[in-house]
Design an enzyme around this catalytic site. Sequence first.
Site, short mmCIF file in Angstrom:
data_model
loop_
_atom_site.label_atom_id
_atom_site.label_comp_id
_atom_site.label_asym_id
_atom_site.label_seq_id
_atom_site.Cartn_x
_atom_site.Cartn_y
_atom_site.Cartn_z
N ASP A 118 21.25 -12.52 29.53
CA ASP A 118 21.07 -13.43 30.67
C ASP A 118 19.72 -14.13 30.64
O ASP A 118 19.61 -15.30 31.01
CB ASP A 118 21.21 -12.65 31.98
CG ASP A 118 22.66 -12.52 32.40
OD1 ASP A 118 23.55 -12.59 31.53
OD2 ASP A 118 22.92 -12.33 33.60
N LYS A 171 26.36 -8.11 32.04
CA LYS A 171 27.81 -8.22 32.21
C LYS A 171 28.56 -7.24 31.32
O LYS A 171 29.76 -7.03 31.51
CB LYS A 171 28.29 -9.65 31.88
CG LYS A 171 27.54 -10.73 32.60
CD LYS A 171 27.47 -10.48 34.10
CE LYS A 171 26.46 -11.37 34.77
NZ LYS A 171 25.09 -11.22 34.30
N SER A 213 19.49 -13.58 39.74
CA SER A 213 19.13 -12.47 38.89
C SER A 213 18.74 -11.29 39.76
O SER A 213 18.26 -11.47 40.90
CB SER A 213 17.94 -12.86 38.01
OG SER A 213 17.30 -11.72 37.50
#
Length: 552
Positions: A78, A121, A468
Site C-alpha cells: 500500500d 490486504k 491508511s
Amino acid sequence: MRSDRMKKGLERAPHRALFKAIGYTDEELQRPLIGVANSFNEIIPGHIHLRQITDAVKAGIRMAGGTPVEFGGIGVCDGIAMNHQGMRYSLASRELIADSVELMAQAHPFDGLALVPNCDKITPGMLMAMLRLNIPAIAITGGPMLTGDWRGKKVNLISVFEGIGQVKARNMSEAELNELENEACPTCGSCSGMFTANSMNCLAEALGLALPENGTIPAISAARIRLAKVAGVQAVRLVEMDLKPRDIATLPAFKNAIAVDMALGCSTNTVLHVPAIANEAEVNLPLDLFNEISAKTPHLCSMIPAGPHSLQELDLAGGIQAIIKELDKAGVIDTNIKTVTGFTVGKNIEQAVINNIDVIHPVTDPYHKEGGIAILYGNLALEGAVVKQSAVAPEMLRHKGPARVFNSEDEAYDAILNGKIKTGDVIVIRYEGPRGGPGMPEMLSPTAAVVGMGLDKDVALITDGRFSGGTKGAAIGHISPEAADGGTICLVEEGDTIEIDIPARKLSLQVAEEELDRRRSNWKPIEPRITQGYMARYARQVSSASKGAIVK
C-alpha cells in the site's frame, strides 16, 4: 483424508506420478497434505522475509508428521502504491487473494492449510479464503517492522509522508527529509504502528485463527521463527482434530475481535475487512455492532500513529492475550470460544499478564472510556461513515466549517500542499469509493499533508474513500452511499456548511432538503476512471463500503 481425492487408489496412479515428478515419496503422500500459501514477494517490505517464515512453517508440518505443499500468492504494498493509480488496485487485490487461495485448495484438495500473509490486504484476503473453504487451517503472519530512530525520535513510514508537508511548510529541509527516509523503515516487516496490516494481524489472533503472540512478535525476532514452526505443527493437529475455521470464527469470536479492535485503536480499514471476513463465515455483522461494542469497550492502548507506543513495546507489555484478559474484566469477552490452539480463549489467557501498564492500561484507567473507532450517521452518510476517534484532537471532536470540494485525491493533495486550505475548512474528497474510485484508494497523502502543514487540529477531511491505518486527525472515511452511487456527498458544493459531531455520532450537510432535491435533479456522475480489465469488472460488482466492499 480430503487429499485422498487426488492421491489414493488405482485411478489416482497418474496423479501420484505427477507428485513423484516433483520429488514426493510414497511415504510423504500417505501423510496429511498441508497447503502452505506463501505470499513472499520482492516489492513489500512486510513480505521480503516470508520465505524464511514459510520454511519454518513447513518444518513444523514435517515435525508433526504432515507433508507441506507450498504455493504462492500475490500482494500489493500500500505504501508504494499510495497516491497514484496503483492505489486503486490495493483493496481490490483482497478479492483476488481470497479467490486464488480458494482456487488452489479446491483444485488440489489439501487436508489443511497454513496461510502466510503479513500486509494490508493479504491477511484479510487469506482469512476470507480460510472461512470460505472451511477446511482445517491456521494463519501465521510475518510480524511487524521495528520503529526507526531519527535524531532521538521514534519514526516510521508515516513520519516520511508527514515530512513532505513539513518541507512545504518550511519546517523541515529536503536534506532532513532525506535523512528521515533513510531511518524510518529500518527492518523488514509490516510497517511499525497500529496501521492496517498490524491491526489485522492482531485481530487474526483475537479471532482465534492465529496463535497467541501472532500479532506482536517483531518480524526480525527468532521468536517469530519459532512461532511459525509451532503454527506448522498446529496445522497438522487441526486436521487430526477436524477443527475448522467456522468452528472458531463464530459471532461471539467476531465480537471479541471488535472489542480488541476498540481497545487497541486499530485502523479504520478493520471496518471493511472484519465484515468481509464475517461474510465468508456466513456471520451477519452489521455496521452498528461496531458502535455498540465501542460504547462498552475501553480504549486501553495508545499506539502509533495516535500515540507513542510501538508494536514491539506492545509485545513486551503482554501482547494481545494480555489485552483480552484485561477486557474480560469489562465483560466484553466470551472466553468459551475455541481457537487454533485447540483450547478456549479462557485457557489461552490463563497465564497472560500485563508487564507494562503504561503500554496496556487497566480497564479501571483507560485512555478513553469508549473504543477507538466510531461510526457516524447523518444526511451525508445515511449508511454510515468511519472515524478513528482515538486519533482525533479533542478540539476537533466537534467541528463545523465550510466545504472545500474535490472530485479526486490528487486535486485535494495539490490544494493542501499549495496552501489553499485554511483553518476551519472541511476538505471533501469524493468519487473515491469502492465503485467510483474504483477501488476505494487510501487518502494517506492528503491526511499526512494536513498533519505536516500543521493543520490537523484545525481542518477536517471527509471522503467516500478510505484511510491508511497511519492516518490521524479528524479524518472521516467510508462515507456511504458513495458519490458514484448518488450519495449525498455528490451534492456538496463549495462553501456549504458541514457539521461533524463525533461524540453524537453525527455527520451532517447543513443544506435544506429542497435544495438537495434540486441539485440531485441536475446531478451527473463523473466518467469512470478505468474502463477495462479487472478494475472495470470490480467496479461493476463491488458493494458499498458499509457492507465491507465485498464483491458479489
